[in-house]
Design a protein around this motif. Structure first.
Motif, short mmCIF file in Angstrom:
data_model
loop_
_atom_site.label_atom_id
_atom_site.label_comp_id
_atom_site.label_asym_id
_atom_site.label_seq_id
_atom_site.Cartn_x
_atom_site.Cartn_y
_atom_site.Cartn_z
N ARG B 60 0.85 -1.18 0.00
CA ARG B 60 0.00 0.00 0.00
C ARG B 60 0.89 1.24 0.00
O ARG B 60 1.76 1.38 0.82
N SER B 61 0.69 2.11 -0.94
CA SER B 61 1.37 3.39 -0.92
C SER B 61 0.32 4.44 -1.15
O SER B 61 -0.87 4.19 -0.96
N TYR B 62 0.73 5.63 -1.57
CA TYR B 62 -0.29 6.65 -1.75
C TYR B 62 -1.00 6.51 -3.10
O TYR B 62 -1.75 7.36 -3.52
N GLY B 253 6.60 14.22 -0.69
CA GLY B 253 7.37 13.03 -1.05
C GLY B 253 8.28 12.63 0.08
O GLY B 253 8.70 13.46 0.88
N MET B 254 8.56 11.34 0.16
CA MET B 254 9.45 10.81 1.21
C MET B 254 10.44 9.88 0.52
O MET B 254 10.64 8.75 0.93
N TYR B 258 12.11 5.19 0.07
CA TYR B 258 11.39 4.38 -0.91
C TYR B 258 11.98 2.98 -1.09
O TYR B 258 11.27 2.06 -1.48
N ILE B 282 -1.98 14.41 -1.88
CA ILE B 282 -1.76 13.93 -3.24
C ILE B 282 -2.57 14.84 -4.15
O ILE B 282 -3.79 14.98 -3.99
#
Lengths: 340, 340
Positions: B60-62, B253-254, B258, B282
């Motif tokens: 799961r990410s954005y 962003g991070m 990643y 987002i």
């Protein structure tokens, strides 16, 4: 007979890690004659609150450090025993920031220094709890940061405490599903029973992230939309793992990290992944909203809809020990010291 | 002569840690006859963006993960080469989400699938950068979350990138003091010279928290009121140490985390101490504000007030390598792939 001697508790030294009773000192001081505009209050109850721990440290916190050698700061309720100000008469019930002492002598011309309160429907001590700073703290974080919609799920840590208990009941009144976190079966039974939360998790049964996260998943089948954080550390990490898209966390207290190094947040990228909002606040910086909050809180207490408990320590000398107990979660509801 | 063969780049496998070119596969596929309502676009430029890295992961990410064996997602600009929809004619310049391929065949009846753009004052490629998703991302995080007042200090990480560069210039236009973070002296010279930031810190010169925090202190003598986070990790921790009361961080962003385990936030209690607001977003979830944003961005680019650079890779086959370079910060400004 007018009293001529006051008793006060001073901050004697700053804690190195966990605080002890040796950080405090009880002293006796003479009470001077009142000057023009001054009012003397005999304290009935002294409020003990977690924020005081932060003030004991020297470093920058969310408030100025408590100066060494001065009376410990704190909210108080009591009765006017002498007055040289036209707005206050002997016998008036008042709330103020009198600190850890038997008597407060205050310049009543300072706006907000002393507030008269009505005790016909609301007990005097409640003005230090549900109808005082803890209640407004709950109200502010819930309504201004979490802003729950009916049907959303709200989680509250330290749920049996003065703030947490009010958060949950105010959220329930707004139609949210409310899940508390508290330490021990007795507190959890109180939170889910008397306070009417939908569920309460005993965090002592879940000492690691995986276990606590699983317990939250079970108690919050639709995820978490709002969280009122009084503790931090493991609880914060576990809640974030269950947070829904567009969820909100109100940062009210981080007591888990008060005694040492900061406790990291394990996965801040969840803020982005879940488009979360995390916001810290200090209720004393939002005085414009206090009247609105106190109106709702006062009506809810007077009608019995907003429930609370008090842990009462007897006598000023017992304040340091009661405060240390509060930091360890030994209190049950609002921690007070009864002086009269 | 109508083309009959398309070239596409598919996601062949998910990266285990750092992605490599082997995660991608170039294939040739036939172009079918257009059906009613369809439009065929020949892509001139393909956009490469950091968010694509998140989509390569399964978890799961954005955003939804990019499915394996399908064309890599991505923004594109190009010209209509065939149309069976009344609103689009051969030769029209259009922007869409065509992905990593030479041609896009799209059902133009789907609202928003394809947008005609005017290239008389704004170059076609800018619709993938300053007047496209990166520009609106900058605009949204800055105006809707940071909301800087004139005189406040705003910090931006990845400041020479397509988003970061726009953030800083939009903040300057609102009267803020703007400090960028970028990798290397060349990028920093561009950020503080051509883009007009008040200062730029080369984070490669400050590999630890103490050093980076000291550099931020020097560049932000009045502390930090707003931060636009494209990177995370050490940069986030260092910024939080210099954050003012009531400061705001927009999480865009991070990228620092990643490729592996999440990078913890060292001191989340600062959120409370400084009454901060941290908010992830987002930009594609806020379409209602895109017209307002694009109006400001388009006018600023057309007039030359909003500056940007492009790193252009040539040919579809070069897209994977260019994308990996973007993730390592080898690009300078907006990373594009030129296909025509």
């Amino acid at each position: 007979m007018t009293a001529t001697i006051n008793q006060q508790i001073l901050l004697a030294s700053r804690p190195d890690g966990e605080p002890t009773v040796d950080n405090f000192r009880l002293v006796e001081t003479p009470l001077a004659e009142l000057e023009d505009g001054q009012v003397r209050v005999r304290h009935h109850y002294l409020s003990l609150d977690p924020y005081m721990r932060g003030r004991m440290n020297e470093g920058r916190s969310y408030a100025q450090p408590q100066p060494l050698g001065e009376v410990m700061i704190g909210g108080t309720v009591g009765e006017v025993v002498a007055s040289r100000h036209a707005s206050f008469a002997v016998g008036d019930a008042v709330v103020g920031m009198g600190g850890w002492q038997l008597y407060q002598t205050v310049d009543a011309r300072q706006r907000g220094a002393l507030q008269k309160v009505d005790t016909t429907q609301i007990p005097l001590s409640a003005y230090l709890g549900a109808v005082g700073m803890p209640g407004v703290t709950a109200w502010y974080g819930l309504t201004q940061i979490i802003a729950p919609q009916a049907g959303e799920t709200v989680v509250v840590s330290a749920a049996s405490g003065a703030v947490g208990g009010a958060v949950g009941q105010l959220a329930k009144a707004r139609g949210a599903r409310v899940v508390g976190l508290a330490g021990g079966p007795e507190k959890c039974a109180y939170v889910s029973g008397e306070l009417g939360f939908d569920a309460c998790i005993d965090y002592r049964q879940h000492p690691d992230l995986k276990s606590l996260s699983a317990a939250l998943k079970a108690a919050c089948p639709n995820g978490i939309d709002g969280h009122f954080e009084n503790v931090g550390g493991l609880i914060l990490d576990a809640v974030m793992l269950r947070a829904n898209a567009f969820s909100r966390i109100a940062f009210c207290g981080m007591i888990a990290g008060y005694n040492g190094e900061p406790i990291p947040m394990q996965n801040p990228s969840l803020i982005l992944v879940n488009r979360m909002k995390l916001q810290g606040f200090i209720v004393t910086e939002h005085t414009a909203l206090w009247p609105q909050a106190l109106k709702e809180l006062g009506a809810a207490v007077a009608s019995g809809r907003l429930k609370y408990r008090e842990s009462i320590a007897e006598g000023l000398a017992g304040a340091p020990q009661a405060f240390l107990g509060l930091l360890k979660g030994r209190n049950f509801g609002k921690q007070l010291v009864k002086l009269v």
